[in-house]
Scaffold this motif. Structure first.
Motif, mmCIF file in Angstrom:
data_model
loop_
_atom_site.group_PDB
_atom_site.id
_atom_site.type_symbol
_atom_site.label_atom_id
_atom_site.label_comp_id
_atom_site.label_asym_id
_atom_site.label_seq_id
_atom_site.Cartn_x
_atom_site.Cartn_y
_atom_site.Cartn_z
ATOM 1 N N ILE A 1 -5.425 -6.723 5.493
ATOM 2 C CA ILE A 1 -4.640 -5.488 5.408
ATOM 3 C C ILE A 1 -3.787 -5.365 6.659
ATOM 4 C CG2 ILE A 1 -4.738 -2.968 5.271
ATOM 5 C CD1 ILE A 1 -7.385 -3.230 3.810
ATOM 6 N N ARG A 2 -2.489 -5.171 6.459
ATOM 7 C CA ARG A 2 -1.566 -4.973 7.571
ATOM 8 C C ARG A 2 -0.911 -3.599 7.428
ATOM 9 N NH1 ARG A 2 -1.001 -10.324 6.045
ATOM 10 N NH2 ARG A 2 -1.356 -11.862 7.701
ATOM 11 N N PHE A 3 -0.996 -2.814 8.493
ATOM 12 C CA PHE A 3 -0.467 -1.459 8.458
ATOM 13 C C PHE A 3 0.927 -1.389 9.070
ATOM 14 C CE2 PHE A 3 -4.317 -0.121 6.861
ATOM 15 C CZ PHE A 3 -5.391 -0.392 7.708
ATOM 16 N N SER A 4 1.723 -0.483 8.560
ATOM 17 C CA SER A 4 3.013 -0.207 9.190
ATOM 18 C C SER A 4 2.768 0.359 10.582
ATOM 19 C CB SER A 4 3.822 0.793 8.352
ATOM 20 O OG SER A 4 4.025 0.297 7.045
ATOM 21 N N LYS A 5 3.710 0.108 11.472
ATOM 22 C CA LYS A 5 3.522 0.469 12.869
ATOM 23 C C LYS A 5 3.169 1.942 13.051
ATOM 24 C CE LYS A 5 5.886 0.226 17.341
ATOM 25 N NZ LYS A 5 7.128 -0.190 18.042
ATOM 26 N N ASP A 6 3.843 2.831 12.331
ATOM 27 C CA ASP A 6 3.622 4.267 12.516
ATOM 28 C C ASP A 6 2.258 4.734 12.036
ATOM 29 O OD1 ASP A 6 7.080 5.084 11.646
ATOM 30 O OD2 ASP A 6 6.161 4.444 13.558
ATOM 31 N N LEU B 1 0.858 -1.176 0.000
ATOM 32 C CA LEU B 1 0.000 0.000 0.000
ATOM 33 C C LEU B 1 0.899 1.231 0.000
ATOM 34 C CD1 LEU B 1 -2.666 -1.093 2.634
ATOM 35 C CD2 LEU B 1 -2.830 -1.211 0.150
ATOM 36 N N LEU B 2 0.890 1.944 -1.138
ATOM 37 C CA LEU B 2 1.778 3.092 -1.308
ATOM 38 C C LEU B 2 0.968 4.372 -1.494
ATOM 39 C CD1 LEU B 2 4.289 1.498 -3.874
ATOM 40 C CD2 LEU B 2 4.550 1.654 -1.395
ATOM 41 N N THR B 3 1.476 5.456 -0.921
ATOM 42 C CA THR B 3 0.851 6.764 -1.145
ATOM 43 C C THR B 3 1.302 7.307 -2.497
ATOM 44 O OG1 THR B 3 2.651 8.032 -0.154
ATOM 45 C CG2 THR B 3 0.984 7.162 1.344
ATOM 46 N N SER B 4 0.752 8.440 -2.879
ATOM 47 C CA SER B 4 1.139 9.053 -4.156
ATOM 48 C C SER B 4 2.613 9.448 -4.171
ATOM 49 C CB SER B 4 0.279 10.291 -4.431
ATOM 50 O OG SER B 4 0.430 11.236 -3.387
ATOM 51 N N LYS B 5 3.206 9.555 -2.988
ATOM 52 C CA LYS B 5 4.633 9.895 -2.889
ATOM 53 C C LYS B 5 5.491 8.643 -2.636
ATOM 54 C CE LYS B 5 3.745 14.543 -1.139
ATOM 55 N NZ LYS B 5 3.998 15.524 -0.046
ATOM 56 N N ASP B 6 4.899 7.451 -2.916
ATOM 57 C CA ASP B 6 5.593 6.166 -2.775
ATOM 58 C C ASP B 6 6.038 5.876 -1.339
ATOM 59 O OD1 ASP B 6 7.210 6.336 -6.031
ATOM 60 O OD2 ASP B 6 5.314 5.414 -5.422
ATOM 61 N N VAL B 7 5.236 6.328 -0.389
ATOM 62 C CA VAL B 7 5.501 5.979 1.008
ATOM 63 C C VAL B 7 4.707 4.702 1.328
ATOM 64 C CG1 VAL B 7 5.283 6.682 3.419
ATOM 65 C CG2 VAL B 7 5.890 8.372 1.664
#
Length: 346
Positions: A309-314, A289-295
């Motif tokens: 769906i697994r989210f990054s810790k932050d 799952l990437l944002t428009s800024k490839d984060v």
């Protein structure tokens, strides 16, 4: 002619299981229904039934004392043709023909050293049901000789508990056979306290057995077989794999029913596990799952009918709330898309 079935061992097994219940009064050993064996075997001492609570180790010790007293009794010699298997089987189909042949050779050369235990058939006079000793019975059938047996009067509940106590001392029952037998005891409404005492297991082990036999169908367990080299961890892994998508059991059963299915139950288990792993790799698709800024903020996995769906810790906490609030709008967008596709194909 067979002797009248002994009640001494029966009463003792029944009292052992009853004594595990704190709400039960101890049963007196001089109860009229608790009659001695007709061939004047010494009666069980009162100490066997005195305590109201016993640990599993104490149960095992008393079981061994009862077995020692049985060794002084003269067993009957019965025609194998009048014996039937236990109504609550504790074994899965046996693919160890080599081991059975060794048993046949041993009995042929040295005789049957250990008697089996049977009970009078509850509905067929003159016939008996086996409590334990099925392989020795089969060996006697194969050799065409009589089988040495202790005849005891057991009701269904006593029969199951006696089987369990005997199984606890046997090294050749596989983990899944013990788990399946625990499930059969529960199906017969045997008290969990009796099940744990009979199999010498604790709450945690019984819970694991329940999980495996709840998720994996009896049909699949019987198709795989006793799998003596497969222990609890691998059966739990198989159950967890099926629990995530129960529909995959059909694929496993189809694989095992093919002409190339292994003869060994250990190998059938391995094939079942490999089939599930292959299906997982084939049907699972994971994307970042990437944002428009490839984060990268997490991953999404698609497997069969499920999406994970697994989210990054932050990002876990805010994204969880964001998706929860956005789901209704996402469902509406999906409905509009379906309607649009229908009109285009209309």
């Amino acid at each position: 002619m067979s002797k009248k079935p002994s009640r001494s061992i029966v009463g003792s097994f029944n009292l052992l299981s009853e004594s595990l219940r704190p709400d039960k009064e101890p049963v007196e050993p001089n109860n009229p229904s608790f009659s001695p064996a007709p061939h004047h075997t010494p009666r069980m001492p009162a100490g066997v039934v005195a305590a109201t609570e016993r640990s599993i180790s104490q149960l095992r010790e008393e079981r061994d004392q009862l077995r020692a007293r049985l060794s002084n009794m003269a067993p009957d010699e019965l025609d194998p043709a009048i014996l039937e298997p236990s109504p609550i089987p504790d074994r899965l189909p046996d693919d160890d023909q080599e081991g059975f042949n060794a048993l046949v050779d041993s009995i042929s050369a040295e005789g049957q050293k250990l008697p089996i235990q049977v009970r009078p058939h509850p509905s067929k006079p003159g016939r008996y049901q086996i409590v334990y000793g099925h392989r020795r019975w089969r060996a006697a059938q194969h050799l065409g000789v009589k089988v040495r047996a202790f005849v005891v009067a057991l009701d269904d509940r006593e029969l199951i508990i006696t089987q369990g106590l005997e199984n606890e001392s046997r090294q050749d029952l596989s983990w899944i056979e013990r788990a399946s037998f625990a499930r059969k005891m529960e199906d017969r409404r045997i008290d969990p306290r009796d099940i744990k005492g009979a199999l010498s297991i604790d709450d945690a082990e019984l819970s694991k057995m329940r999980m495996v036999t709840r998720v994996i169908s009896r049909e699949l367990i019987e198709t795989i077989g006793r799998a003596p080299k497969i222990g609890r961890p691998r059966w739990l892994n198989l159950a967890k794999a099926l629990e995530s998508d129960p529909s995959r059991e059909a694929d496993v059963r189809q694989t095992l029913s093919g002409d190339k299915a292994p003869a060994s139950s250990n190998e059938r288990f391995s094939l079942a596990m490999a089939t599930l792993q292959a299906e997982h790799l084939k049907s699972s698709d994971e994307i970042d799952l990437l944002t428009s800024k490839d984060v990268r903020i997490g991953t999404a996995s698609f497997s069969g009918s499920s999406v994970t769906i697994r989210f990054s810790k932050d990002h876990a906490a805010p994204l969880r709330e964001f998706i929860r609030s956005a789901l209704p709008e996402l469902a509406d967008a999906y409905e509009r898309q379906v309607a649009s596709n229908r009109s285009k194909n209309g």
